[in-house]
Design an enzyme around this catalytic site. Structure first.
Site, mmCIF file in Angstrom:
data_model
loop_
_atom_site.group_PDB
_atom_site.id
_atom_site.type_symbol
_atom_site.label_atom_id
_atom_site.label_comp_id
_atom_site.label_asym_id
_atom_site.label_seq_id
_atom_site.Cartn_x
_atom_site.Cartn_y
_atom_site.Cartn_z
ATOM 1 N N SER A 257 -3.862 5.278 11.936
ATOM 2 C CA SER A 257 -4.514 4.339 11.038
ATOM 3 C C SER A 257 -3.980 4.588 9.635
ATOM 4 O O SER A 257 -4.022 5.720 9.148
ATOM 5 C CB SER A 257 -6.033 4.552 11.081
ATOM 6 O OG SER A 257 -6.697 3.516 10.416
ATOM 7 N N GLU A 258 -3.464 3.547 8.994
ATOM 8 C CA GLU A 258 -2.729 3.708 7.735
ATOM 9 C C GLU A 258 -3.534 4.380 6.623
ATOM 10 O O GLU A 258 -2.953 4.908 5.683
ATOM 11 C CB GLU A 258 -2.242 2.342 7.234
ATOM 12 C CG GLU A 258 -3.379 1.449 6.770
ATOM 13 C CD GLU A 258 -2.960 0.014 6.494
ATOM 14 O OE1 GLU A 258 -1.939 -0.430 7.014
ATOM 15 O OE2 GLU A 258 -3.693 -0.654 5.751
ATOM 16 N N ASN A 259 -4.853 4.361 6.728
ATOM 17 C CA ASN A 259 -5.685 4.966 5.674
ATOM 18 C C ASN A 259 -5.816 6.476 5.821
ATOM 19 O O ASN A 259 -6.554 7.112 5.082
ATOM 20 C CB ASN A 259 -7.052 4.286 5.590
ATOM 21 C CG ASN A 259 -7.798 4.344 6.896
ATOM 22 O OD1 ASN A 259 -7.246 3.987 7.952
ATOM 23 N ND2 ASN A 259 -9.040 4.763 6.881
ATOM 24 N N SER B 280 0.505 9.270 5.020
ATOM 25 C CA SER B 280 0.413 8.221 6.021
ATOM 26 C C SER B 280 1.604 7.272 5.951
ATOM 27 O O SER B 280 2.211 6.909 6.963
ATOM 28 C CB SER B 280 -0.885 7.431 5.822
ATOM 29 O OG SER B 280 -0.975 6.392 6.767
ATOM 30 N N GLN C 166 0.792 -1.216 0.000
ATOM 31 C CA GLN C 166 0.000 0.000 0.000
ATOM 32 C C GLN C 166 0.835 1.283 0.000
ATOM 33 O O GLN C 166 0.523 2.241 -0.697
ATOM 34 C CB GLN C 166 -0.941 0.008 1.206
ATOM 35 C CG GLN C 166 -2.057 1.016 1.050
ATOM 36 C CD GLN C 166 -2.966 1.056 2.274
ATOM 37 O OE1 GLN C 166 -3.498 2.089 2.597
ATOM 38 N NE2 GLN C 166 -3.138 -0.067 2.950
#
Lengths: 243, 218
Positions: free
Chosen positions: B46-48, B88, A113
């Site tokens: 939170s990675e998002n 992030s 990601q």
């Protein structure tokens, strides 16, 4: 990108607003590379996704963090077999995905990601490739150049760009300046920069000057078309605590 | 008695320090947020794209634009902020997160971790896991010590596709707390009622056992 590069119909000065989904996706055709914003179902350009589905465009190389769920988001492109190659970091929410992948009907490039985010950022920023420690020593690094810096190994990852970036924002002014809302931001800002044609589907369009210049998330230079959308905002996992 | 998921999370929460920025992976790690010691402040990343993730919302607070990395609806605490995925992972990859907790299928004595793929069975993608293990200095792995067939998951060499190399230091399983030092796992603590022998039998990797192995306080 300048309208001169695209050969598309020229916009009026800096007014990016288009009035129909058809107009928003002028020039969108088979076999293109398309970036689609969103994390899960959060921050996805619902109407643009639906329009591509209705158009029946095929052979797409689709770059998006996830692949939607069965029946919603990018899941509907999968159902119609519109995607030839998927570049994503996690596709576990979609049952059809695994079937298409195992049968060979669809190619999948699973990308970490953070690497995916940075590839897109780099693509929009004119950086052709970069080194990252992510994935070194794993399958992700196979076939890629590696290099050592300060005693640590890094993998060379090329940037990503797209013919179209379909993004979702909260508010736009008519000049294409965008702001996003909470975790619906995610991949949208980087994708806005990396598409030859960037189409932003938004909840509200305001006049120039109404968005504070000090708090713009995406400068309008990156945005080609702005369309007002209506969103279902489906929740993937409604998780609550007792009151 | 082997620890429950909650107890593993409880033990890991004892590693938190006041003022820590922490990333919790999906699964058992998310439960760590339920056991923050009294009087201690930590901020969950939170990675998002959220720094300052709060508890799950009450029904009236549910906001579809506010989710965590596991796609669950959450809240944001006072003093939180939102940012893009590139931002992030700059935070994560740049080593700014003080503690990362994640699950695993296998770990080995070279410090490698396998957590994202079981060939032929589970190929959902790696998400942010590879970035998290590559970027974090301080990683704690939460996992089962052995599988249901009694096969060790603390190995000399991982069999499954790797998430990262040379990145594991501390592991908390349902049976033990292990620390990897100089290529060998050291048994620091055992689960209440679990013997050193039991742990040795289920550990394929080289295990250094000190004369006294205290029980975990959970």
């Amino acid at each position: 990108m300048s309208a001169l590069n695209t050969g598309e119909s020229v916009r009026k000065g800096f007014n990016k607003v288009v009035n129909s989904y058809q107009e928003a996706l002028t020039g969108f055709s088979d076999n293109l590379t398309v970036m689609v914003g969103g994390f899960g179902l959060c921050g996805i350009p619902e109407g643009l996704i639906r329009t591509v589905y209705d158009m029946g465009v095929k052979g797409l190389t689709c770059i998006s963090n996830n692949a939607g769920v069965d029946g919603f988001g990018l899941g509907i492109w999968l159902e119609k077999r519109q995607i030839k190659t998927m570049i994503a970091s996690y596709v576990g929410e979609n049952a059809l995905f695994e079937q298409l992948y195992l049968s060979g009907e669809m190619q999948v490039v699973l990308t970490p990601q953070g690497t995916l985010a940075e590839k897109i950022r780099a693509g929009g920023a004119g950086i052709p490739a970069f080194y990252t420690a992510t994935g070194y020593g794993t399958v992700v690094a196979e076939g890629k150049e590696t290099r050592e810096y300060n005693g640590r190994h890094y993998v060379l990852e090329p940037a990503l760009t797209a013919d179209f970036s379909l993004i979702r924002a909260y508010k736009a002014d008519t000049m294409g300046n965008l702001i996003y809302r909470k975790t619906a931001m995610n991949f949208n800002p980087m994708m806005a920069t990396a598409g030859k044609i960037t189409v932003a589907e938004v909840e509200e369009i305001v006049a120039p000057g109404e968005l504070d210049p000090e708090f713009i998330h995406t400068p309008g230079i990156y945005v080609d078309r702005v369309i007002l959308g209506k969103f279902e905002k489906r929740i993937e996992q409604r998780t609550v605590r007792p009151a | 008695m082997a620890l429950s998921r909650e107890q593993i999370a409880q033990r890991i929460a004892q590693e938190l320090r006041d003022g820590y920025y922490v990333n919790l992976g999906i699964g058992i790690p998310t439960l760590v947020a339920n056991y923050i010691p009294q009087g201690m402040e930590v901020l969950f990343q939170s990675e998002n794209g959220l720094l300052g993730m709060g508890p799950f919302p009450i029904e009236a607070e549910v906001d579809p634009d506010l989710i965590n990395a596991g796609k669950q609806t959450v809240t944001a605490v006072t003093g939180s902020c939102f940012f893009s995925s590139a931002e992030s992972f700059a935070m994560i990859r740049g080593g700014h997160v003080d503690l990362t907790v994640l699950g695993a299928f296998e770990v080995d004595q070279a410090g490698n971790i396998a957590s994202w793929m079981i060939p032929g069975k589970l190929v959902k993608g790696m998400g942010g896991a590879m970035d998290l293990v590559a970027g974090a200095d301080n990683i704690i792995v939460a996992m089962a010590h052995a599988n249901k067939a009694g096969e060790s998951k603390i190995l000399k060499q991982c069999n499954l596709p790797l998430t990262g190399v040379h990145c594991v230091r501390k592991v908390v399983t349902d049976l033990a707390v292990l620390e990897l030092i100089d290529g060998k796992f050291h048994l620091l603590e055992r689960a209440p009622g679990v013997s050193v022998d039991e742990i040795r039998k289920l550990t394929e990797a080289e295990l250094v056992v000190p004369s006294d192995v205290p029980e975990m306080r959970v």
